[in-house]
Design a protein around this motif. Structure first.
Motif, PDB file in Angstrom:
ATOM      1  N   ARG A 223     127.534  33.373  -7.880  1.00  0.00           N
ATOM      2  CA  ARG A 223     127.897  33.286  -9.296  1.00  0.00           C
ATOM      3  C   ARG A 223     128.804  32.080  -9.557  1.00  0.00           C
ATOM      4  N   SER A 224     129.532  31.659  -8.534  1.00  0.00           N
ATOM      5  CA  SER A 224     130.378  30.469  -8.620  1.00  0.00           C
ATOM      6  C   SER A 224     129.602  29.270  -8.100  1.00  0.00           C
ATOM      7  N   GLY A 225     129.404  28.285  -8.956  1.00  0.00           N
ATOM      8  CA  GLY A 225     128.690  27.099  -8.528  1.00  0.00           C
ATOM      9  C   GLY A 225     129.370  26.390  -7.373  1.00  0.00           C
ATOM     10  N   GLN A 226     130.702  26.343  -7.406  1.00  0.00           N
ATOM     11  CA  GLN A 226     131.434  25.693  -6.329  1.00  0.00           C
ATOM     12  C   GLN A 226     131.241  26.437  -5.008  1.00  0.00           C
ATOM     13  N   LYS A 227     131.314  27.781  -5.056  1.00  0.00           N
ATOM     14  CA  LYS A 227     131.133  28.569  -3.835  1.00  0.00           C
ATOM     15  C   LYS A 227     129.705  28.416  -3.305  1.00  0.00           C
ATOM     16  N   ALA A 228     128.733  28.375  -4.226  1.00  0.00           N
ATOM     17  CA  ALA A 228     127.345  28.203  -3.801  1.00  0.00           C
ATOM     18  C   ALA A 228     127.174  26.860  -3.098  1.00  0.00           C
ATOM     19  N   ARG A 229     127.762  25.805  -3.652  1.00  0.00           N
ATOM     20  CA  ARG A 229     127.640  24.482  -3.056  1.00  0.00           C
ATOM     21  C   ARG A 229     128.324  24.424  -1.693  1.00  0.00           C
ATOM     22  N   GLU A 230     129.509  25.019  -1.599  1.00  0.00           N
ATOM     23  CA  GLU A 230     130.243  25.011  -0.333  1.00  0.00           C
ATOM     24  C   GLU A 230     129.487  25.796   0.735  1.00  0.00           C
ATOM     25  N   PHE A 231     128.920  26.930   0.359  1.00  0.00           N
ATOM     26  CA  PHE A 231     128.184  27.753   1.320  1.00  0.00           C
ATOM     27  C   PHE A 231     126.910  27.038   1.760  1.00  0.00           C
ATOM     28  N   ALA A 232     126.224  26.421   0.806  1.00  0.00           N
ATOM     29  CA  ALA A 232     125.009  25.669   1.134  1.00  0.00           C
ATOM     30  C   ALA A 232     125.326  24.506   2.064  1.00  0.00           C
ATOM     31  N   ASP A 233     126.377  23.764   1.773  1.00  0.00           N
ATOM     32  CA  ASP A 233     126.759  22.630   2.612  1.00  0.00           C
ATOM     33  C   ASP A 233     127.120  23.088   4.020  1.00  0.00           C
ATOM     34  N   ALA A 234     127.814  24.224   4.107  1.00  0.00           N
ATOM     35  CA  ALA A 234     128.249  24.719   5.408  1.00  0.00           C
ATOM     36  C   ALA A 234     127.072  25.122   6.288  1.00  0.00           C
ATOM     37  N   HIS A 235     125.933  25.442   5.656  1.00  0.00           N
ATOM     38  CA  HIS A 235     124.785  25.932   6.423  1.00  0.00           C
ATOM     39  C   HIS A 235     123.580  24.994   6.344  1.00  0.00           C
ATOM     40  N   GLY A 236     123.788  23.797   5.839  1.00  0.00           N
ATOM     41  CA  GLY A 236     122.738  22.797   5.858  1.00  0.00           C
ATOM     42  C   GLY A 236     121.639  23.006   4.843  1.00  0.00           C
ATOM     43  N   ALA A 237     121.937  23.696   3.745  1.00  0.00           N
ATOM     44  CA  ALA A 237     120.940  23.912   2.695  1.00  0.00           C
ATOM     45  C   ALA A 237     121.083  22.845   1.621  1.00  0.00           C
ATOM     46  N   GLY A 238     119.972  22.326   1.158  1.00  0.00           N
ATOM     47  CA  GLY A 238     120.035  21.268   0.168  1.00  0.00           C
ATOM     48  C   GLY A 238     120.247  21.741  -1.259  1.00  0.00           C
ATOM     49  N   LEU A 239     119.915  23.017  -1.534  1.00  0.00           N
ATOM     50  CA  LEU A 239     119.968  23.532  -2.903  1.00  0.00           C
ATOM     51  C   LEU A 239     121.101  24.533  -3.068  1.00  0.00           C
ATOM     52  N   ALA A 240     121.775  24.472  -4.202  1.00  0.00           N
ATOM     53  CA  ALA A 240     122.830  25.433  -4.540  1.00  0.00           C
ATOM     54  C   ALA A 240     122.585  25.907  -5.967  1.00  0.00           C
ATOM     55  N   PHE A 241     122.687  27.238  -6.165  1.00  0.00           N
ATOM     56  CA  PHE A 241     122.387  27.833  -7.470  1.00  0.00           C
ATOM     57  C   PHE A 241     123.553  28.697  -7.933  1.00  0.00           C
ATOM     58  N   ASP A 242     123.874  28.626  -9.226  1.00  0.00           N
ATOM     59  CA  ASP A 242     124.760  29.610  -9.832  1.00  0.00           C
ATOM     60  C   ASP A 242     124.069  30.315 -10.994  1.00  0.00           C
ATOM     61  N   SER A 243     122.770  30.086 -11.115  1.00  0.00           N
ATOM     62  CA  SER A 243     121.931  30.730 -12.119  1.00  0.00           C
ATOM     63  C   SER A 243     120.798  31.454 -11.404  1.00  0.00           C
ATOM     64  N   LEU A 244     120.709  32.756 -11.609  1.00  0.00           N
ATOM     65  CA  LEU A 244     119.626  33.522 -10.994  1.00  0.00           C
ATOM     66  C   LEU A 244     118.280  33.065 -11.533  1.00  0.00           C
ATOM     67  N   GLU A 245     118.227  32.713 -12.811  1.00  0.00           N
ATOM     68  CA  GLU A 245     116.974  32.257 -13.412  1.00  0.00           C
ATOM     69  C   GLU A 245     116.515  30.949 -12.786  1.00  0.00           C
TER      70      GLU A 245
END
Length: 353
Positions: free
Chosen positions: A36-58
């Motif tokens: 739900r937090s865009g910043q947390k999504a980006r940090e988690f994605a970066d930590a695990h090597g994912a290119g995409l981060a979402f804070d919108s379920l849609e």
């Protein structure tokens, strides 16, 4: 599809453990993370090597680069989020407990059928080599009469609850509590082995949720309990809790032999004790029993449920039947837990919908 591209919902320790398993699955890869937090999504994605981060379920549901989503949000959000994903054609692996109740679980499965995607509960102990061995051995015990399974361990969050803190894991509004968190590990294998019971009888330890009023329908949560399942010729006893540590093995007692194993949540060390008629005895001497050979299980056993889910998404032989079988287990497990909660006086918002 040769590679299943995953996104995750959630940033908890269980999601971290799933990603550890995903890193070892050659048919799947992580591409995105949602919070739900865009910043947390980006940090988690970066930590695990994912290119995409979402804070919108849609946005996640509509992303063409995502094939499947692992849903590890609080229980109360599972089905709402998963239904949005399957409506957009995403496969979903939903952390246990899959839904707040049986009705919710059935709704998700129907929605998945409508769009032709896989929806499966991440009930890890049922997908291990240990449980496969249990199923094989139970068939050779003769007529089963009794079974006992248990899973309890002290949680550090009990102290915070007693101090008056309101916690998601002890909040009915989050469809949580000891039964949905711990007890499900005993209910699921019981119904996987014996089916939906005719009778359910529950008793337990409950407490008032901090800060709730007397007329609040969601003011009670369970901390520990026991459930008896009644079948025409079998009696099953289950215990669970977050207040104490359980050290007993599990067992299924047949007329010809008894199967014993350790750790209902991660079955291992299976032994079979064949019945010997010794006449009148005043103390049962079980001996060592016959050790059951079990295929090696990955250190992170979430790899087993992940492998089964990926096989189903890829349409591998026999996977659809496996998913259908575990879908019924999910529904039967929810049925038992719904009735147990009713008897304990634990109500979730979805129960009143």
């Amino acid at each position: 599809m040769g590679m299943v591209r995953f996104a995750t919902i959630g940033t908890s320790k269980i999601c971290e453990r799933f990603l550890d398993a995903l890193a070892g699955e050659p048919r799947a890869a992580l591409v995105g993370c949602y919070s739900r937090s865009g910043q947390k999504a980006r940090e988690f994605a970066d930590a695990h090597g994912a290119g995409l981060a979402f804070d919108s379920l849609e946005e996640l549901a509509g992303c063409p680069e995502v094939d499947a989503v692992y849903v590890a949000s609080p229980n109360a959000l599972h089905v709402r989020q998963a239904k949005a994903l399957v409506a957009a054609g995403k496969h979903v692996l939903v952390e246990k407990s899959l839904g707040s109740n049986e009705r919710e679980a059935a709704e998700l499965f129907r929605a998945a059928d409508e769009t032709g995607v896989v929806a499966m509960e991440a009930m890890r102990n049922l997908h291990t080599p240990g449980f496969a061995a249990i199923e094989r051995e139970v068939a050779a015990l003769g007529q089963v009469r009794l079974a006992q399974m248990s899973f309890s361990k002290v949680t550090s969050r009990i102290a915070r609850l007693r101090a008056g803190e309101r916690l998601n894991i002890f909040d009915p509004r989050m469809a949580a509590g000891a039964l949905c968190d711990m007890g499900v590990y005993t209910v699921a294998p019981a119904v996987a082995l014996f089916g939906r019971p005719e009778r359910v009888a529950a008793c337990g330890v409950t407490t008032r949720v901090p800060g709730t009023a007397d007329d609040d329908p969601f003011n009670t949560i369970d901390l520990a309990g026991s459930i008896s399942l009644g079948y025409p010729e079998i009696a099953v006893s289950l215990t669970y809790g977050k207040l104490s540590d359980d050290h007993l093995p599990c067992q299924v007692q047949g007329e010809e032999a008894t199967l014993v194993w350790d750790h209902v949540e991660a079955p291992e060390n299976l032994r079979v004790h064949v019945h010997e008629d010794k006449g009148m005895v005043f103390r049962q001497e079980a001996g060592e029993g016959r050790a059951v050979e079990v295929a090696a299980c990955p250190e992170n056993d979430m790899a087993c449920e992940l492998a089964d889910f990926v096989a189903a998404v890829l349409g591998e032989r026999g996977a659809a039947q496996m998913v259908a079988r575990f879908r019924q287990v999910t529904l039967d497990t929810a049925h038992v837990m719904d009735e147990a909660r009713r008897q304990l006086g634990v109500t979730f918002p979805a129960d009143l919908a």
